[in-house]
Design a protein around this motif. Structure first.
Motif, PDB file in Angstrom:
ATOM      1  N   ASN A 147       0.827  -1.201   0.000  1.00  0.00           N
ATOM      2  CA  ASN A 147       0.000   0.000   0.000  1.00  0.00           C
ATOM      3  C   ASN A 147       0.862   1.251   0.000  1.00  0.00           C
ATOM      4  O   ASN A 147       0.567   2.234  -0.697  1.00  0.00           O
ATOM      5  CB  ASN A 147      -0.917   0.000   1.227  1.00  0.00           C
ATOM      6  N   ALA A 148       1.950   1.241   0.764  1.00  0.00           N
ATOM      7  CA  ALA A 148       2.841   2.404   0.827  1.00  0.00           C
ATOM      8  C   ALA A 148       3.445   2.706  -0.547  1.00  0.00           C
ATOM      9  O   ALA A 148       3.501   3.868  -0.979  1.00  0.00           O
ATOM     10  CB  ALA A 148       3.948   2.156   1.847  1.00  0.00           C
ATOM     11  N   ALA A 149       3.891   1.660  -1.249  1.00  0.00           N
ATOM     12  CA  ALA A 149       4.459   1.866  -2.585  1.00  0.00           C
ATOM     13  C   ALA A 149       3.398   2.382  -3.553  1.00  0.00           C
ATOM     14  O   ALA A 149       3.669   3.256  -4.387  1.00  0.00           O
ATOM     15  CB  ALA A 149       5.065   0.564  -3.105  1.00  0.00           C
ATOM     16  N   LEU A 150       2.191   1.857  -3.438  1.00  0.00           N
ATOM     17  CA  LEU A 150       1.114   2.289  -4.323  1.00  0.00           C
ATOM     18  C   LEU A 150       0.694   3.725  -4.035  1.00  0.00           C
ATOM     19  O   LEU A 150       0.315   4.461  -4.955  1.00  0.00           O
ATOM     20  CB  LEU A 150      -0.079   1.348  -4.177  1.00  0.00           C
ATOM     21  N   ILE A 185      10.250   5.775   5.031  1.00  0.00           N
ATOM     22  CA  ILE A 185      11.072   5.141   3.991  1.00  0.00           C
ATOM     23  C   ILE A 185      10.638   5.601   2.603  1.00  0.00           C
ATOM     24  O   ILE A 185      11.452   6.013   1.777  1.00  0.00           O
ATOM     25  CB  ILE A 185      10.975   3.604   4.106  1.00  0.00           C
ATOM     26  N   VAL A 186       9.335   5.529   2.357  1.00  0.00           N
ATOM     27  CA  VAL A 186       8.821   5.908   1.037  1.00  0.00           C
ATOM     28  C   VAL A 186       8.949   7.409   0.823  1.00  0.00           C
ATOM     29  O   VAL A 186       9.290   7.872  -0.277  1.00  0.00           O
ATOM     30  CB  VAL A 186       7.353   5.451   0.881  1.00  0.00           C
ATOM     31  N   GLY A 187       8.701   8.184   1.866  1.00  0.00           N
ATOM     32  CA  GLY A 187       8.817   9.635   1.738  1.00  0.00           C
ATOM     33  C   GLY A 187      10.231  10.074   1.414  1.00  0.00           C
ATOM     34  O   GLY A 187      10.440  10.963   0.581  1.00  0.00           O
ATOM     35  N   GLU A 188      11.202   9.441   2.059  1.00  0.00           N
ATOM     36  CA  GLU A 188      12.594   9.791   1.798  1.00  0.00           C
ATOM     37  C   GLU A 188      13.010   9.392   0.384  1.00  0.00           C
ATOM     38  O   GLU A 188      13.778  10.090  -0.267  1.00  0.00           O
ATOM     39  CB  GLU A 188      13.497   9.103   2.815  1.00  0.00           C
ATOM     40  N   ASP A 193       4.560  12.721   0.429  1.00  0.00           N
ATOM     41  CA  ASP A 193       3.961  12.489   1.736  1.00  0.00           C
ATOM     42  C   ASP A 193       2.773  11.540   1.575  1.00  0.00           C
ATOM     43  O   ASP A 193       1.740  11.917   1.019  1.00  0.00           O
ATOM     44  CB  ASP A 193       3.503  13.814   2.343  1.00  0.00           C
ATOM     45  N   ILE A 194       2.944  10.314   2.027  1.00  0.00           N
ATOM     46  CA  ILE A 194       1.880   9.312   1.886  1.00  0.00           C
ATOM     47  C   ILE A 194       1.126   9.096   3.210  1.00  0.00           C
ATOM     48  O   ILE A 194       0.413   8.104   3.345  1.00  0.00           O
ATOM     49  CB  ILE A 194       2.451   7.971   1.385  1.00  0.00           C
ATOM     50  N   SER A 195       1.279  10.012   4.146  1.00  0.00           N
ATOM     51  CA  SER A 195       0.733   9.812   5.491  1.00  0.00           C
ATOM     52  C   SER A 195      -0.756   9.469   5.479  1.00  0.00           C
ATOM     53  O   SER A 195      -1.190   8.470   6.078  1.00  0.00           O
ATOM     54  CB  SER A 195       0.956  11.060   6.343  1.00  0.00           C
ATOM     55  N   ASP A 196      -1.565  10.288   4.823  1.00  0.00           N
ATOM     56  CA  ASP A 196      -3.007  10.069   4.819  1.00  0.00           C
ATOM     57  C   ASP A 196      -3.373   8.779   4.095  1.00  0.00           C
ATOM     58  O   ASP A 196      -4.197   7.986   4.564  1.00  0.00           O
ATOM     59  CB  ASP A 196      -3.732  11.248   4.165  1.00  0.00           C
TER      60      ASP A 196
END
Length: 249
Positions: A147-150, A185-188, A193-196
């Protein structure tokens, strides 16, 4: 001499009073019970897991229960298409972010796949599986990492490559990683910004209800590569092996 007064009215009065008191008690008890039942039914914290998934104990997302496909994909499409080629072969890649062999695959084949995709040589379709969700503790790491990558790729499909590489580079053991670390990790890696998106578990239902069922029918495990529908049977740990097979297709 006066006649003794009958005690019957007194007895009847007592009996009637007791009956009324009993009726009042029944009504009060029934009202209290009804109130408690209504309050329990309306309490969002009552009960355990729902159709939307169990609550994560380490800050993990649970998903909304609604199937939301990544941008550009139909709700029933079990992959995210990162590139489209008019005359090149279709390459389907099945992976799981908790799979150690997939980590090796990313290191040996990932750069070639990205290069061929960006050059328009192949139609590249990624199938990020939550196959190993049950093996992490707490359960669910594979799906949350996918989900984070997507979430990053939803902003720009090109973000998939650095997000995927970073997640595999920091692949955890069976304990997995909490969402806060996945976001970092993904943000860096992508500056997105994938927070939401991660907190909501936006793509978890799609991964669980669309991607995984199709993958179970299509391939025996991960990593797996199909080239124009035919499973690649070469050595996935050998650098350049997939590129050679693509060029020969």
């Amino acid at each position: 001499m006066s006649q003794p007064r009958s005690r019957t009215p007194l007895v009847l009065g007592i009996i009637g009073g007791v009956a009324c008191l009993g009726l009042v008690l029944v009504l009060v008890i029934g009202g209290v019970a009804g109130f408690l039942i209504l309050r329990e039914g309306s309490d969002p914290g009552a009960g355990a897991a729902t159709e939307e998934g169990p609550t994560e104990g380490t800050g993990g997302s649970t998903g909304s229960g609604e199937v939301v496909a990544p941008p550009g994909a139909a709700a029933d499409q079990p992959y995210v298409e990162l590139s489209t080629s008019d005359d090149g072969p279709v390459v389907d890649v099945y992976l799981d972010f908790l799979c150690p062999h997939c980590q090796t695959f990313e290191a040996t084949q990932g750069p070639d796949l990205q290069e061929m995709a960006e050059a328009g040589e192949i139609t590249l379709r990624m199938h990020p599986r939550p196959m190993l969700d049950a093996t992490s503790s707490p359960a669910g790491y594979s799906g949350r990492a996918a989900n984070a990558a997507l979430c990053a790729a939803a902003e720009d499909p090109a973000n998939w490559y650095p997000a995927s590489a970073a997640l595999f580079a920091q692949q955890p053991g069976s304990a997995g990683l909490p969402d806060e670390e996945l976001i970092g990790i993904v943000g860096e890696a992508t500056s997105v910004d994938i927070s939401d998106c991660q907190a909501e578990g936006t793509y978890l239902p799609w991964l669980e209800q669309v991607v995984e069922p199709e993958a179970q029918q299509a391939v025996p495990g991960t990593p797996a590569v199909l080239i124009d529908g035919e499973q690649f049977s070469g050595d996935l740990t050998s650098s350049g092996s997939v590129r050679k097979a693509v060029e020969a297709a």
